[in-house]
Design a protein around this motif. Structure first.
Motif, PDB file in Angstrom:
ATOM      1  N   VAL A 107       6.703  52.810  76.739  1.00 17.20           N
ATOM      2  CA  VAL A 107       7.915  53.525  76.167  1.00 17.20           C
ATOM      3  C   VAL A 107       7.502  55.021  76.605  1.00 17.20           C
ATOM      4  O   VAL A 107       6.537  55.224  76.626  1.00 17.20           O
ATOM      5  CB  VAL A 107       7.988  53.057  74.713  1.00 17.20           C
ATOM      6  N   GLY A 108       8.728  55.426  76.240  1.00 11.08           N
ATOM      7  CA  GLY A 108       8.528  57.159  76.573  1.00 11.08           C
ATOM      8  C   GLY A 108       9.941  57.488  76.982  1.00 11.08           C
ATOM      9  O   GLY A 108      10.915  57.046  77.513  1.00 11.08           O
ATOM     10  N   GLY A 157      -0.255  57.680  77.479  1.00  3.31           N
ATOM     11  CA  GLY A 157      -0.386  57.924  79.349  1.00  3.31           C
ATOM     12  C   GLY A 157       0.407  59.314  79.665  1.00  3.31           C
ATOM     13  O   GLY A 157       1.405  59.441  78.785  1.00  3.31           O
ATOM     14  N   GLY A 158       0.096  59.996  80.593  1.00  2.00           N
ATOM     15  CA  GLY A 158       0.894  61.192  81.015  1.00  2.00           C
ATOM     16  C   GLY A 158      -0.117  62.323  81.367  1.00  2.00           C
ATOM     17  O   GLY A 158      -0.624  62.945  80.179  1.00  2.00           O
ATOM     18  N   SER A 159      -0.824  62.419  82.472  1.00  2.00           N
ATOM     19  CA  SER A 159      -1.767  63.552  82.577  1.00  2.00           C
ATOM     20  C   SER A 159      -3.095  63.539  81.732  1.00  2.00           C
ATOM     21  O   SER A 159      -3.524  64.520  81.381  1.00  2.00           O
ATOM     22  CB  SER A 159      -1.005  64.844  82.827  1.00  2.00           C
ATOM     23  N   VAL A 184       0.465  41.813  72.333  1.00  2.00           N
ATOM     24  CA  VAL A 184       1.264  43.055  72.940  1.00  2.00           C
ATOM     25  C   VAL A 184       0.520  44.363  72.884  1.00  2.00           C
ATOM     26  O   VAL A 184      -0.171  44.603  71.686  1.00  2.00           O
ATOM     27  CB  VAL A 184       2.419  43.053  72.702  1.00  2.00           C
ATOM     28  N   VAL A 185      -0.056  45.069  74.055  1.00  2.00           N
ATOM     29  CA  VAL A 185      -0.388  46.515  73.867  1.00  2.00           C
ATOM     30  C   VAL A 185       0.740  47.190  74.361  1.00  2.00           C
ATOM     31  O   VAL A 185       1.538  47.012  75.261  1.00  2.00           O
ATOM     32  CB  VAL A 185      -1.424  46.481  75.062  1.00  2.00           C
ATOM     33  N   ILE A 186       0.699  48.580  73.462  1.00  2.00           N
ATOM     34  CA  ILE A 186       1.924  49.491  73.676  1.00  2.00           C
ATOM     35  C   ILE A 186       1.202  50.715  74.435  1.00  2.00           C
ATOM     36  O   ILE A 186       0.080  51.097  74.291  1.00  2.00           O
ATOM     37  CB  ILE A 186       2.672  49.757  72.512  1.00  2.00           C
ATOM     38  N   ALA A 187       1.960  51.019  75.406  1.00  2.00           N
ATOM     39  CA  ALA A 187       1.503  52.721  76.012  1.00  2.00           C
ATOM     40  C   ALA A 187       2.955  53.419  75.728  1.00  2.00           C
ATOM     41  O   ALA A 187       3.994  53.285  76.279  1.00  2.00           O
ATOM     42  CB  ALA A 187       1.249  52.357  77.326  1.00  2.00           C
ATOM     43  N   TYR A 188       2.418  54.498  75.168  1.00  2.00           N
ATOM     44  CA  TYR A 188       3.450  55.532  74.984  1.00  2.00           C
ATOM     45  C   TYR A 188       3.206  56.747  76.097  1.00  2.00           C
ATOM     46  O   TYR A 188       2.216  57.144  76.256  1.00  2.00           O
ATOM     47  CB  TYR A 188       3.287  56.563  73.812  1.00  2.00           C
ATOM     48  N   GLU A 189       4.334  56.777  77.036  1.00  2.00           N
ATOM     49  CA  GLU A 189       4.105  57.595  77.888  1.00  2.00           C
ATOM     50  C   GLU A 189       5.160  58.616  78.182  1.00  2.00           C
ATOM     51  O   GLU A 189       6.343  58.169  78.699  1.00  2.00           O
ATOM     52  CB  GLU A 189       3.991  56.931  79.323  1.00  2.00           C
ATOM     53  N   ALA A 193       5.373  64.027  81.271  1.00  9.45           N
ATOM     54  CA  ALA A 193       3.924  64.355  81.254  1.00  9.45           C
ATOM     55  C   ALA A 193       3.299  63.376  82.394  1.00  9.45           C
ATOM     56  O   ALA A 193       2.185  63.549  82.673  1.00  9.45           O
ATOM     57  CB  ALA A 193       3.223  63.964  79.812  1.00  9.45           C
ATOM     58  N   ILE A 194       4.186  62.544  82.946  1.00  8.66           N
ATOM     59  CA  ILE A 194       3.480  61.502  84.004  1.00  8.66           C
ATOM     60  C   ILE A 194       3.323  62.257  85.353  1.00  8.66           C
ATOM     61  O   ILE A 194       4.565  62.698  86.123  1.00  8.66           O
ATOM     62  CB  ILE A 194       4.300  60.449  84.134  1.00  8.66           C
ATOM     63  N   GLY A 195       2.216  62.589  85.600  1.00  6.32           N
ATOM     64  CA  GLY A 195       1.838  62.992  86.990  1.00  6.32           C
ATOM     65  C   GLY A 195       2.322  64.459  87.348  1.00  6.32           C
ATOM     66  O   GLY A 195       2.335  64.924  88.370  1.00  6.32           O
TER      67      GLY A 195
END
Ligand code: PGA
Length: 251
Positions: A129-130, A212-214, A164-169, A173-175
């Motif tokens: 999500v993000g 997640g995100g750099s 479930v695993v969640i990733a906040y991205e 901030a991605i790349g």
């Protein structure tokens, strides 16, 4: 118990041989030097999954797909099913990555089906999500994340939700080299956890929520130090085995 997870998202990078070499290098470093409390995941392109799974120590390095189909099998040219991933040795699958949402039009409605399909075939979804920058600037980020979480996960049974695993991205901030500050990350992770607790109760206290995100060796420690940050989903830095190891050891 809440698990610490560091997952590398290789995206569309590495030829077959480069991917196998990277997996071997990561595996060696993980066996020799990695914090054993951390679950390490690599997600190579589909073509490499089976061989990567063969060359790594299956107790220390787990393999993920980067996407899976909504359907089980059949006439869906170009698609890869959850069962195919599982049969090739994957234990996890990344779903809802912002690149899938923005470049391939994946919606919350579609992702809800994919998450269920992954669970049906014993894969652990790493559901992303993000918000995009404009949403954060308009102070809409809480609403966006609420919707992405509720629409995709709130229909799950409690048993399935627990897997479930969640990733906040944050998409901005991605790349980009821009990282969310530890405070910004913690604020959203706590928001997601509170939302999940309101629906699934105590079980949500055990949900791993990754940032997640750099994320890189120089900032992983301060991000992972937050109460609700349980690890990372790593793009660029996951393509360098030493950087990836440093992030794994940043707890
Ligand atoms: P990044 O990517 O670490 O290169 O910013 C993270 C991701 O897209 O999962």
């Amino acid at each position: 118990m809440r698990k610490k997870i560091v997952a590398g998202n290789w995206k569309m990078n590495t030829t077959y041989q480069e991917g196998i070499d990277l997996a071997l290098e990561i595996n060696k470093l993980v066996i020799e030097k990695a914090n054993k409390d951390v679950i390490v995941v690599v997600s190579p392109p589909f073509t490499h999954i089976s061989e990567v799974n063969k060359v790594v120590d299956n107790d220390r390095v787990f393999v993920a797909g980067q996407n899976c189909a909504t359907e089980t099998s059949g006439a869906y040219t170009g698609e890869i099913s959850a069962e195919m991933l599982w049969s090739a040795g994957a234990d996890f699958v990344i779903l809802g990555h912002s690149e899938r949402r923005s470049y391939y039009g994946e919606t919350n409605e579609l992702l809800k089906i994919k998450v269920k399909k992954a669970l049906e075939f014993n894969l652990t979804p790493i559901y992303c999500v993000g918000e995009v920058l404009a949403e954060r600037e308009a102070n809409n980020h809480f609403d966006v994340i609420k919707e992405q979480t509720e629409k995709v996960l709130f229909d799950l049974s409690k048993d399935d939700f627990e897997k479930v695993v969640i990733a906040y991205e944050p998409v901005w901030a991605i790349g980009t080299g821009k990282t969310a500050s530890p405070e910004q990350a913690q604020e959203i992770h706590k928001f997601i956890r509170d939302l999940l607790v309101s629906k699934f109760g105590e079980a949500a206290k055990n949900t791993s929520i990754l940032y997640g995100g750099s994320c890189k060796p120089s900032n992983a420690k301060e991000l992972f130090a937050n109460a609700d940050v349980d690890g990372g989903l790593i793009g660029g830095a996951a393509l360098n085995a030493n950087d990836f190891l440093a992030i794994i050891n940043a707890f």
